[in-house]
Design a protein around this motif. Structure first.
Motif, PDB file in Angstrom:
ATOM      1  N   SER A   1       6.788  10.032  15.380  1.00 11.67           N
ATOM      2  CA  SER A   1       7.526   9.837  16.651  1.00 11.67           C
ATOM      3  C   SER A   1       8.781   8.861  16.511  1.00 11.67           C
ATOM      4  O   SER A   1       9.212   9.047  17.706  1.00 11.67           O
ATOM      5  CB  SER A   1       6.263   9.208  17.539  1.00 11.67           C
ATOM      6  N   ALA A   2       9.037   8.342  15.624  1.00  8.25           N
ATOM      7  CA  ALA A   2      10.168   7.555  15.646  1.00  8.25           C
ATOM      8  C   ALA A   2      10.947   7.635  14.299  1.00  8.25           C
ATOM      9  O   ALA A   2      10.909   6.865  13.341  1.00  8.25           O
ATOM     10  CB  ALA A   2       9.762   6.268  15.798  1.00  8.25           C
TER      11      ALA A   2
ATOM     12  N   ARG B   1       6.444  -4.193  10.088  1.00  8.37           N
ATOM     13  CA  ARG B   1       5.363  -4.212  11.014  1.00  8.37           C
ATOM     14  C   ARG B   1       5.875  -4.077  12.303  1.00  8.37           C
ATOM     15  O   ARG B   1       5.406  -3.294  13.307  1.00  8.37           O
ATOM     16  CB  ARG B   1       4.388  -5.385  11.013  1.00  8.37           C
ATOM     17  N   GLU B   2       7.112  -4.798  12.667  1.00  9.16           N
ATOM     18  CA  GLU B   2       7.368  -4.757  14.091  1.00  9.16           C
ATOM     19  C   GLU B   2       8.079  -3.400  14.300  1.00  9.16           C
ATOM     20  O   GLU B   2       7.967  -3.050  15.556  1.00  9.16           O
ATOM     21  CB  GLU B   2       8.746  -5.839  14.124  1.00  9.16           C
ATOM     22  N   MET B   3       8.646  -2.778  13.459  1.00  7.28           N
ATOM     23  CA  MET B   3       9.363  -1.538  13.667  1.00  7.28           C
ATOM     24  C   MET B   3       8.186  -0.338  13.689  1.00  7.28           C
ATOM     25  O   MET B   3       8.852   0.755  14.333  1.00  7.28           O
ATOM     26  CB  MET B   3      10.182  -1.289  12.545  1.00  7.28           C
ATOM     27  N   ARG B   4       7.080  -0.556  13.412  1.00 11.25           N
ATOM     28  CA  ARG B   4       6.171   0.582  13.352  1.00 11.25           C
ATOM     29  C   ARG B   4       5.988   1.143  14.813  1.00 11.25           C
ATOM     30  O   ARG B   4       5.949   0.401  15.787  1.00 11.25           O
ATOM     31  CB  ARG B   4       4.773   0.071  12.666  1.00 11.25           C
ATOM     32  N   PRO B   5       5.715   2.396  14.995  1.00 10.37           N
ATOM     33  CA  PRO B   5       5.631   2.671  16.319  1.00 10.37           C
ATOM     34  C   PRO B   5       4.248   2.452  17.082  1.00 10.37           C
ATOM     35  O   PRO B   5       4.486   2.031  18.457  1.00 10.37           O
ATOM     36  CB  PRO B   5       5.476   4.381  16.202  1.00 10.37           C
TER      37      PRO B   5
ATOM     38  N   ARG C   1       4.416   0.405  20.807  1.00 14.24           N
ATOM     39  CA  ARG C   1       3.460   0.773  21.888  1.00 14.24           C
ATOM     40  C   ARG C   1       2.599  -0.288  22.352  1.00 14.24           C
ATOM     41  O   ARG C   1       2.289  -0.396  23.511  1.00 14.24           O
ATOM     42  CB  ARG C   1       2.706   2.049  21.515  1.00 14.24           C
ATOM     43  N   ALA C   2       2.277  -1.044  21.352  1.00 18.12           N
ATOM     44  CA  ALA C   2       1.431  -2.014  21.738  1.00 18.12           C
ATOM     45  C   ALA C   2       2.119  -3.050  22.790  1.00 18.12           C
ATOM     46  O   ALA C   2       1.588  -3.817  23.470  1.00 18.12           O
ATOM     47  CB  ALA C   2       0.493  -2.797  20.641  1.00 18.12           C
ATOM     48  N   ALA C   3       3.228  -3.643  22.292  1.00 17.87           N
ATOM     49  CA  ALA C   3       4.201  -4.534  22.767  1.00 17.87           C
ATOM     50  C   ALA C   3       4.227  -4.094  24.272  1.00 17.87           C
ATOM     51  O   ALA C   3       4.552  -4.555  25.075  1.00 17.87           O
ATOM     52  CB  ALA C   3       5.407  -4.623  22.134  1.00 17.87           C
TER      53      ALA C   3
END
Length: 217
Positions: A159-160, A204-208, A212-214
């Motif tokens: 998705s990214a 980890r920050e870049m993971r889709p 979405r969680a953020a």
């Protein structure tokens, strides 16, 4: 006659012949010797007589498998690329694709002689036209294969795709740069764990799922 033909067909279906296996083993032996020479003495001093001696073969035996140094170097680059792809696949075997596991696996791969040999060739190609002519198309082919395999191995990033490309480029560039800096003494080994930890956190920050969680939070 029918029985003889059938027997011949059966023998032909048995796979590689003893001679072809021996030839492949000798080629692999020469490529491994080339990698060792690149690490020991660098590209400029890696000659066909030196490689033959390192492999424990006569120069004539080597020329039977590689007609000149260009074909030997080309085969060596292809083998180094294959090793990089195999290392990448191994680091991606876990279904969780945890950044810590993958980064640790690739970092270990970068400590092996194959990486030092590849870096030696890459740097030499900057000012060596004949080597650059061999290196450039193989680099493009490797990048295309690597990107294709990466997309297939990491469905959670589908998705990214742009973020995924940046994450892969960041990981490869940072870790390979660190490994090169260690070889030249430009990086203090004590800094390595902290830098790898920073990379893990960034991935980890870049993971889709993290994004979405953020947003959901």
């Amino acid at each position: 006659m029918v029985a003889t033909s059938a027997k011949r067909k059966t023998n032909g279906d048995q796979g590689p012949t003893r001679q072809s296996i021996k030839s492949a083993q000798t080629r692999a032996r020469l490529i491994d010797a080339t990698i060792r020479c690149l690490v020991k003495v660098g590209f400029a001093r890696t000659t066909t007589p030196l490689v033959a001696a390192e492999a424990g073969l006569s120069r004539g035996a080597m020329l039977h498998h590689f007609e000149n140094s260009a074909t030997l170097i080309q085969a060596t680059i292809m083998e180094l690329h294959e090793r990089r792809l195999r290392a990448f696949r191994r680091s991606s075997e876990t279904s969780r694709h945890d950044p810590t596991t993958m980064i640790d696996a690739y970092w270990k791969q970068l400590q092996k002689p194959a990486f030092a040999a590849f870096q030696e060739l890459a740097m030499a190609a900057r000012t060596h036209d004949d080597l650059a002519a061999i290196m450039k198309p193989l680099q493009i082919e490797f990048r295309e294969r690597f990107n294709s395999e990466a997309i297939a191995l990491y469905p959670e990033w589908h998705s990214a795709p742009d973020d995924f490309a940046r994450a892969m480029a960041l990981s490869q560039t940072l870790m390979e740069g660190m490994a090169s800096a260690l070889m030249t003494g430009a990086l203090d080994e004590a800094m390595v764990p902290g830098l790898l930890k920073m990379l893990e956190e960034k991935i980890r920050e870049m993971r889709p799922d993290a994004k979405r969680a953020a947003v959901g939070g």
